[in-house]
Design an enzyme around this catalytic site. Structure first.
Site, PDB file in Angstrom:
ATOM      1  N   HIS A   6       0.824  -1.204   0.000  1.00  0.00           N
ATOM      2  CA  HIS A   6       0.000   0.000   0.000  1.00  0.00           C
ATOM      3  C   HIS A   6       0.863   1.262   0.000  1.00  0.00           C
ATOM      4  O   HIS A   6       2.038   1.255   0.387  1.00  0.00           O
ATOM      5  CB  HIS A   6      -0.950   0.013   1.187  1.00  0.00           C
ATOM      6  CG  HIS A   6      -0.248   0.100   2.520  1.00  0.00           C
ATOM      7  ND1 HIS A   6       0.301   1.267   3.000  1.00  0.00           N
ATOM      8  CD2 HIS A   6      -0.014  -0.834   3.465  1.00  0.00           C
ATOM      9  CE1 HIS A   6       0.844   1.060   4.178  1.00  0.00           C
ATOM     10  NE2 HIS A   6       0.678  -0.213   4.477  1.00  0.00           N
ATOM     11  N   GLU A  35      -2.197  -6.755   8.221  1.00  0.00           N
ATOM     12  CA  GLU A  35      -0.817  -6.632   8.662  1.00  0.00           C
ATOM     13  C   GLU A  35      -0.601  -7.339   9.994  1.00  0.00           C
ATOM     14  O   GLU A  35      -1.552  -7.701  10.702  1.00  0.00           O
ATOM     15  CB  GLU A  35      -0.459  -5.132   8.768  1.00  0.00           C
ATOM     16  CG  GLU A  35       0.957  -4.818   9.220  1.00  0.00           C
ATOM     17  CD  GLU A  35       2.060  -5.363   8.314  1.00  0.00           C
ATOM     18  OE1 GLU A  35       2.125  -6.598   8.155  1.00  0.00           O
ATOM     19  OE2 GLU A  35       2.861  -4.554   7.790  1.00  0.00           O
TER      20      GLU A  35
END
Length: 218
Positions: A24, A93
């Site tokens: 990202h 994550e």
């Protein structure tokens, strides 16, 4: 060992497709070096620019499967890069527990030694238990058991996070999860994995769209 590594043999039919990893774009926390696990932090304007510029780098692939973390920073990156992925909760994550939102410098000052999450792990937080590197690798392994058969049909894209993708790459390469500590991955970068002569290999690593970027922690 708390995860099942991929078998030490070629994937079914030695798939010819490529596995394209997109980290990202930049967030305020990543720019500041804060460990950003499950906190849903949006992209900065620069992060959105990185995501848009990643789009042309993906144009030559024939994606048969696109997967994305459910967190906003990954979903927005996928959107701006022109992807239309399926959300996979396994791609969130690393849960940093009590180290969420803290920088490596702060943690090391408190502990008095050169802490890293790969070597020393994380502590339980008030709102989350944290994860071991092996637990993150277990999630990555489950993703790859779905990805590898799809690679027999074409290319696969994954949009997710720095540490998760570094550990996923380690599992793909049949290395120990802590091998991910040796891999750097900048915001908005693209990496490509594939099978080369029946062995899992890195074809391209940490390739960015050419914009200046300060490396960050997660």
């Amino acid at each position: 060992m708390d995860f099942d590594p991929l078998p030490d043999k070629p994937a079914p039919d030695n798939p010819s497709g490529k596995l394209v990893l997109l980290r990202h774009g930049e967030t305020e926390w990543s720019r500041a070096g804060k460990h950003t696990g499950l906190t849903d932090v949006p992209l900065t304007p620069h992060g959105e620019e990185l995501a848009r510029n990643a789009g042309p780098l993906l144009s030559g692939y024939d994606f048969v499967l696109e997967l994305c973390s459910p967190l906003e920073r990954a979903r927005r990156t996928a959107e701006l890069a022109g992807l239309h992925p399926e959300i996979d909760p396994l791609l969130v994550e690393w849960d940093y527990g009590g180290y969420e939102g803290r920088t490596t410098k702060e943690i090391r000052k408190e502990l008095g030694y050169n802490w890293t999450p790969f070597t020393h792990g994380v502590i339980r937080g008030e709102n989350s238990p944290g994860e071991t590197v092996e637990e993150v690798a277990g999630r990555a392994s489950r993703v790859l058991t779905r990805v590898l058969p799809a690679m027999a049909e074409g290319d696969v894209a994954i949009v997710a996070h720095g540490h998760l993708l570094r550990i996923l790459t380690s599992v793909f390469l049949r290395m120990a999860p802590r091998f991910g500590a040796a891999l750097t991955l900048d915001a908005g970068s693209i990496s490509v994995l594939a099978f080369y002569r029946e062995e899992p290999a890195i074809l391209t690593w940490n390739h960015g769209p050419g914009l200046p970027l300060k490396p960050s922690e997660s």
